[in-house]
Design an enzyme around this catalytic site. Structure first.
Site, PDB file in Angstrom:
ATOM      1  CG  ASP A 487     -15.665 -20.148 -14.108  1.00 49.79           C
ATOM      2  OD1 ASP A 487     -16.478 -20.101 -13.409  1.00 49.79           O
ATOM      3  OD2 ASP A 487     -14.654 -19.422 -14.526  1.00 49.79           O
TER       4      ASP A 487
HETATM    5  C1  BGC Z   1     -11.463 -21.789 -18.191  1.00 47.70           C
HETATM    6  C2  BGC Z   1     -11.881 -21.099 -16.915  1.00 47.70           C
HETATM    7  C3  BGC Z   1     -12.559 -19.882 -17.171  1.00 47.70           C
HETATM    8  C4  BGC Z   1     -13.953 -20.194 -17.976  1.00 47.70           C
HETATM    9  C5  BGC Z   1     -14.681 -19.289 -18.350  1.00 47.70           C
HETATM   10  C6  BGC Z   1     -12.937 -22.096 -18.766  1.00 47.70           C
HETATM   11  O1  BGC Z   1     -12.692 -22.756 -20.142  1.00 47.70           O
HETATM   12  O2  BGC Z   1     -10.595 -22.773 -17.933  1.00 47.70           O
HETATM   13  O3  BGC Z   1     -10.525 -20.696 -16.276  1.00 47.70           O
HETATM   14  O4  BGC Z   1     -13.055 -19.260 -15.994  1.00 47.70           O
HETATM   15  O5  BGC Z   1     -13.645 -20.966 -19.163  1.00 47.70           O
HETATM   16  O6  BGC Z   1     -16.082 -19.500 -18.819  1.00 47.70           O
HETATM   17  C1  NOJ Z   2     -10.660 -17.600 -14.619  1.00 49.49           C
HETATM   18  C2  NOJ Z   2     -11.942 -16.758 -14.210  1.00 49.49           C
HETATM   19  O1  NOJ Z   2     -11.955 -15.805 -14.587  1.00 49.49           O
HETATM   20  C3  NOJ Z   2     -12.385 -17.008 -12.677  1.00 49.49           C
HETATM   21  O2  NOJ Z   2     -13.660 -16.254 -12.433  1.00 49.49           O
HETATM   22  C4  NOJ Z   2     -12.179 -18.541 -12.149  1.00 49.49           C
HETATM   23  O3  NOJ Z   2     -12.535 -18.432 -10.900  1.00 49.49           O
HETATM   24  C5  NOJ Z   2     -10.993 -19.001 -12.603  1.00 49.49           C
HETATM   25  N1  NOJ Z   2     -10.653 -19.130 -14.026  1.00 49.49           N
HETATM   26  C6  NOJ Z   2     -11.057 -20.569 -12.188  1.00 49.49           C
HETATM   27  O4  NOJ Z   2     -11.806 -21.360 -13.142  1.00 49.49           O
END
Ligand code: BGC
Ligand code: NOJ
Length: 819
Positions: A487
């Site tokens: 993400d």
């Molecule tokens: C986090 C990710 C997460 C995302 C959700 C980010 O700040 O690092 O792990 O999936 O936010 O929007």
């Molecule tokens: C957490 C999110 O829930 C997941 O969808 C994503 O793949 C990982 N973070 C990595 O960014």
């Protein structure tokens, strides 16, 4: 150092120090009514949706971190001394404190001044209530006169509004107290047909429903005035903070035990039968009262608790391993499936790192969670697949999230995360392999929940594949969109404004950034769909998918290889990301795992080369980090990934979700030693001795363990709600131990350390029970090439589907000495 120990026989983790480095939590409920409970009884409860139907209040990020929960207090009515048998909130020094977190229940016990107390918390199956069963034993030589107080703080239902809209909320709170039951009915007069109840099995000496009356002005939960003076004030809440507390007086003889049951629950009335008498404003309690009366009986509670334990014995019986490695066995047999159930239920909504008011159900998260859950309750998996697919867009794209209560796609986040659709194919394929229920492919499923758009689920899968094919960039690789699995790799958003979302701000839309990771994922998904198409006799589709996968594999070979590992992506300007050409972020873990899982690089030796690079550059004693070198400054064209300090989260943390991909990749190249080695680095049980460094619960996976660039390497964060649960279960059960459901049978393909000898597994599959004995000499490092199934030799390693349901199938699998 350890803060407790595993009780494998009882399937419990026993915490023996209340002051764990972080609150160590557990979950209550697994159907509609849920709660979080910490080892000191902190936490909260909700009905179905942690944001919209919150029953009790909880303040995140509090000091101490975990304050507010399901507290009981005991008071010695002779000395006036009082304490919390769960340690919090009074923090009196207790003897023999223990919190036993089990599957769907927690038991907290301790002794203070010769009085021991044990509270069992759980949600009975099929009910929307939780039980607190308190047993108080007098271990003194003389009789004890005690007061027992319960306490909770009600949330005014919408947890977001509850925490912000005080000008209204301080005036709307309402309760009723009738026959010793406290009813919380804020907004019941108007548009809500639901209320909460808090009941007690014993006659009351008093009660309170106004928080300030219970605590007293300027006091907190550590010394409520009511408890201090030993008398409730029978307060009725009018606005402010409705709460619940019962006061019970106990006289207990030496050696005697008294049991008190409290119930906290959620109930709904039909809209036209809310009030009794009709026209009044009094809750009609005739529907709920029988349930309350029933569960206030000790025998009913004991029976419901046994039923909960039996339910889990049955569920866990589906897949059991006896490998002789305690970390493998206890995670595979107990804790990992349990965590998979929790992630299936919660998605990423409610934990101590997810506030319950943030995210809905993620499209990719939910699809991946299913991989670890589908064998347990396939009927619920099926329902979930239909829900997810119903939010798919006609383009084949996906809303990134949907709301669990409404099941509608979430417009705030929208779509354009270009990996999303492919995960649906993997999830449906896993369901089909597990169950053989091809009827699901013909279910008419709408797009974007729009009536009239229903098409067979099969077509949704086809559109998922087409979605990627239609969105390819200059190198022929899939366009990344807002982000793929990562993400935080935001290649089409150049954000310079604080507070902007890296995921949804579109200032480079139409960008041509491409993802090698999605290419690998696509190959997996297209091959899965090819198999599904073949099952349906749709040879043309199968052929299309196979050639699309082959073509994508070629593109990866040509543009995705950096020399010693797979590249990660191409940025907005068409420059490689995750390449030796970069000064930071030269190598990323995701494409190594995903491409090799998809079989890319197996025939030309690149897979091994990439895995060697992973071992040299990314592996640490605490797991494999996402990337190296960590980003030391903000890179506008890379996005959120470079906002985290090095070693945390997506910026070179051990993002545990990705580690099982590398474990699987190691099995694909036949390296069982390497695969298990990585497995044990993040296995929480194997990290138990490091609890003061790891800090998170030793019985569940964390999303992230701080990487080598961090100030606190090895420190886990974001335990419980992570795709790590499903993927580790997949890696260990299907690839390392090698028991893999396929359309045509159960694949027995272990890839374990050479030093292992024989081991056994039991797997219920398609209505039969396979009892599998792997015959292996210590030192043998080859694979299974022949089976004996019910005494008959079968070439290869596929145990056929059961001839009849209910069968018990004996399988012996013989491992060759060398590969
Ligand atoms: C986090 C990710 C997460 C995302 C959700 C980010 O700040 O690092 O792990 O999936 O936010 O929007
Ligand atoms: C957490 C999110 O829930 C997941 O969808 C994503 O793949 C990982 N973070 C990595 O960014």
């Amino acid at each position: 150092m350890r803060y407790g120990h595993f009780d494998d026989a009882r399937r419990e983790y026993v915490i023996t120090h209340p002051d764990t480095p972080l609150p160590w939590i557990n979950y209550l409920g697994s159907e509609e009514y849920f709660g979080i409970i910490s080892n000191t009884a902190g936490g909260y409860s909700f009905y179905r949706d942690a944001r919209l139907r919150r029953l009790t209040r909880y303040r995140y990020n509090n000091a101490p971190l975990d304050l507010g929960g399901r507290y009981v207090y005991l008071r010695d009515d002779v000395s006036g001394d009082f304490w919390s048998p769960s340690w919090q909130p009074t923090q009196r020094e207790l003897e023999d404190y223990a919190c036993r977190h089990g599957l769907g229940y927690s038991i907290i016990s301790s002794r203070y001044q010769g009085i021991s107390a044990e509270t069992l918390y759980f949600v009975p199956g099929g009910e929307t209530l939780e039980i607190w069963r308190v047993r108080v034993t007098n271990e003194r030589a003389e009789p004890a006169k005690l007061s027992l107080f319960s306490s909770i703080e009600f949330c005014l239902w919408d947890a977001q509004d509850d925490a912000t809209n005080f000008q209204r909320n301080y005036s709307v709170g309402e309760v009723e107290v009738e026959d010793g039951v406290i009813y919380h009915k804020t907004e019941y007069r108007e548009r809500r047909d639901h209320f909460a109840f808090f009941a007690c099995s014993e006659p009351l000496a008093g009660f309170d429903t106004q928080r300030d009356a219970f605590l007293g002005p300027y006091r907190s939960w550590d010394r409520p005035i009511t408890v201090e003076r030993g008398a409730s004030s029978n307060s009725i809440a009018h606005g402010w903070q409705p709460s619940g507390s019962h006061h019970v007086r106990l006289e207990i003889g030496p050696g005697e035990t008294k049991e008190v049951i409290f119930l906290l629950g959620y109930a709904e009335n039909p809209r036209d039968a809310k009030f009794d008498p009709p026209g009044s404003q009094t809750i009609d309690k005739r529907l709920v009262r029988p349930t309350i009366d029933r569960y206030l009986q000790p025998a009913v509670v004991a029976e419901a608790f046994e039923a909960l334990r039996a339910r889990w014995t049955d569920l866990l019986g589906i897949c059991q391993a006896q490998t002789g490695n305690e970390h493998v066995d206890r995670m595979v047999n107990v804790w990992n499936p349990y965590q998979c159930m929790v992630t299936f239920n919660m998605s990423r909504s409610a934990s101590l790192f997810e506030s319950g008011i943030g995210r809905g159900m993620g499209f990719r998260d939910t699809s991946q969670d299913l991989l670890g859950f589908v064998h347990m309750i396939p009927s619920r998996a099926r329902e979930r697949l239909i829900d997810v697919a119903s939010t798919q867009l006609p383009t084949g794209g996906a809303y990134h999230q949907y709301q669990p209560l409404t099941k509608r796609g979430n417009n705030d986040v929208g779509s354009g995360f270009n990996d999303d659709p492919a995960w649906l194919v993997l999830a449906v394929a896993a369901y089909l392999k597990e169950t053989g229920d091809t009827s699901i492919l013909d279910v008419a499923v709408p797009y974007d929940n729009r009536p009239g758009t229903e098409r067979p689920l099969y077509e949704h899968l086809q559109r998922s594949i087409v979605y990627t094919l239609e969105r390819r960039g200059p190198h022929g690789l899939p366009l990344i969109g807002r982000a793929d699995w990562n993400d935080c790799l935001n290649l089409n958003c150049f954000s310079e404004t604080p507070g902007e979302s890296f995921q949804t701000t579109e200032n480079r839309s139409g960008g041509v950034a491409e993802s090698v990771f999605i290419a690998g994922l696509f190959v997996l998904a297209a091959n899965d769909l090819a198999e599904i198409a073949a099952l349906r006799g749709d040879g043309a589709e199968a052929a299309r998918c196979i050639s699309a996968a082959a073509e994508m594999r070629d593109v990866v070979a040509q543009h995705g290889w950096d020399g010693a590992w797979f590249r990660r992506a191409y940025d907005f300007y068409g420059r490689p990301v995750g390449s030796a050409e970069n000064d930071e972020g030269q190598i990323f873990i995701e494409p190594q795992g995903m491409c090799i899982m998809a079989g890319i690089g197996l025939d030309d030796g690149r897979a091994r080369v990439a895995l060697d690079s992973v071992r040299q550059r990314l592996a640490t004693p605490h797991g494999i980090v996402v990337l190296q070198p960590a980003f030391t400054r903000y890179h506008l064209h890379l996005g959120e990934i470079s906002t985290y300090p090095g070693g945390y989260k997506e910026n070179a943390g051990v993002f545990c979700h990705t580690n099982p991909w590398v474990m699987i990749a190691e099995t694909r190249v036949g390296n069982g030693d390497g695969a298990l080695d990585y497995y044990l680095r993040i296995n929480p049980s194997a990290r138990e001795d490091l609890s003061e460094i790891h800090r998170g619960e030793p019985y569940v996976y964390a999303q992230m363990i701080a990487g080598k660039d961090a100030a606190t390497p090895g420190e886990a964060k974001n335990t419980w709600l992570t795709g790590t649960a499903a993927w580790n279960f997949t890696a260990i059960s299907q690839w390392i131990l090698g028991i893999r459901p396929e359309h045509a049978g159960l694949r027995i393909d272990p890839c374990v350390p050479a030093a292992w000898g024989d081991f056994t597994l039991t797997r219920r599959f398609r209505g039969a029970t396979y009892r599998i004995a792997v015959r292996k000499h210590a030192g043998a490092s080859g694979r299974v090439t022949r089976l004996r199934v019910d005494g008959r030799t079968v070439g290869g390693n596929l145990a056929p589907l059961p001839a009849s349901p209910g069968a018990d199938i004996e399988v012996e699998a013989f491992v060759e000495a060398t590969p």
